[in-house]
Design an enzyme around this catalytic site. Structure first.
Site, PDB file in Angstrom:
ATOM      1  N   HIS A 119      35.882  42.700  45.249  1.00 56.28           N
ATOM      2  CA  HIS A 119      37.250  42.592  44.726  1.00 56.28           C
ATOM      3  C   HIS A 119      38.233  43.509  45.446  1.00 56.28           C
ATOM      4  O   HIS A 119      39.302  43.785  44.944  1.00 56.28           O
ATOM      5  CB  HIS A 119      37.267  42.901  43.217  1.00 56.28           C
ATOM      6  CG  HIS A 119      36.563  41.859  42.396  1.00 56.28           C
ATOM      7  ND1 HIS A 119      35.963  42.122  41.189  1.00 56.28           N
ATOM      8  CD2 HIS A 119      36.351  40.546  42.622  1.00 56.28           C
ATOM      9  CE1 HIS A 119      35.411  41.013  40.706  1.00 56.28           C
ATOM     10  NE2 HIS A 119      35.631  40.048  41.554  1.00 56.28           N
ATOM     11  N   CYS A 127      48.055  43.570  54.956  1.00 55.97           N
ATOM     12  CA  CYS A 127      49.238  42.743  55.203  1.00 55.97           C
ATOM     13  C   CYS A 127      48.906  41.292  54.861  1.00 55.97           C
ATOM     14  O   CYS A 127      47.868  40.780  55.263  1.00 55.97           O
ATOM     15  CB  CYS A 127      49.651  42.863  56.667  1.00 55.97           C
ATOM     16  SG  CYS A 127      50.962  41.705  57.118  1.00 55.97           S
ATOM     17  N   SER A 189      28.028  42.285  33.165  1.00 58.86           N
ATOM     18  CA  SER A 189      27.491  41.184  32.377  1.00 58.86           C
ATOM     19  C   SER A 189      27.743  39.894  33.155  1.00 58.86           C
ATOM     20  O   SER A 189      28.265  39.921  34.257  1.00 58.86           O
ATOM     21  CB  SER A 189      28.180  41.130  31.019  1.00 58.86           C
ATOM     22  OG  SER A 189      29.542  40.831  31.205  1.00 58.86           O
TER      23      SER A 189
HETATM   24 ZN   LIG Z   1      51.291  42.391  59.249  1.00 56.45          ZN
END
Ligand SMILES: [Zn+2]
Length: 247
Positions: A119, A127, A189
């Site tokens: 994540h 960017c 979980s």
């Molecule tokens: Zn850039």
């Protein structure tokens, strides 16, 4: 004598490719604020206002301020004994990699070398146009979101709501789940998809599944072979110690 800890330790000590898959639970033991649940961050800061790319582009100052604050709280936390045990098993060649849903860098701080961030990471900017990445100093963060050398505003390198997992980590994690013969689930979980698929993929490919959680989850009855019930900061050091004794 057989016990979940003993079974788990034998599996890790004799494993060819052992992977850990970690989630919010392991970081919560370090005091990292959790996002989900009744006392989670999303109760106070609705994700549609603070954790979508649309909200960020529409209101970069406020959303940047939110992520900087979260990042500072995270940066003030230290790895706990579970992070250290995972890093130690890796340094002793018993563990191949960690796939984590956490964005707090605590595995890296504890010494883990191969960390796949599912994540993203709150200490990094990216960017949206050219994918250029930069670290962000959370102890002294810029007041405004910085701009990329290519000219547009950078964003926290976090998978926000409604976004896909970046292809690199996604493929690497799936390949490891297929290849591993032992997977250690820690503090997560079966709720957060697609990360929750990984243990099921591993099981389908014949892996032995160790689960460390404070209570049973949907994994436990479905796929878990050795359930280590309790705080990861206690069960994982015991596991690492027993693995060391067996090898
Ligand atoms: Zn850039």
């Amino acid at each position: 004598m057989s016990s979940p800890l003993e079974d788990a330790a034998h599996a890790v000590a004799h494993g060819r490719c052992v992977i850990a898959s970690t989630g919010a639970g392991i970081s919560a033991e370090s005091g990292i604020p959790t996002f989900r649940g009744d006392s989670g961050i999303w109760k106070k800061y609705p994700p549609e206002k603070f954790a979508t790319i649309q909200a960020y582009l529409a209101n970069p100052l406020e959303v940047w301020g939110f992520w900087v604050e979260i990042g500072r709280e995270m940066a003030a936390c230290k790895p706990n004994a579970a992070h250290v045990a995972i890093a130690e098993m890796e340094s002793q060649k018993h563990l191949h990699a960690v796939v984590t849903q956490n964005v707090d860098s605590l595995h890296q701080t504890a010494g883990s070398q191969r960390v796949i961030e599912y994540h993203g990471n709150v200490r990094r900017l990216v960017c949206t146009r050219c994918r250029h990445q930069e670290p962000v100093d959370l102890t002294n963060p810029p007041k405004l979101p910085p701009h990329c050398p290519c000219g547009i505003v950078m964003r926290p390198d976090i998978v926000m709501f409604g976004e896909y997992i970046p292809e690199g980590p996604m493929h690497e994690a799936a390949a490891l789940a297929e290849k591993c013969d032992v997977m250690i689930i820690v503090g997560t979980s079966a709720q957060v998809y697609p990360a929750a698929d990984l243990p099921f993929i591993a099981k389908q490919h014949g892996a032995f599944i160790i689960e460390s959680n404070i209570e049973e989850t949907d994994f436990t009855s479905e796929i878990t072979d050795a359930f280590l019930c309790g705080a990861a900061g206690e069960t994982l050091p015991s596991l690492a110690k027993r693995v060391r004794e067996l090898s």
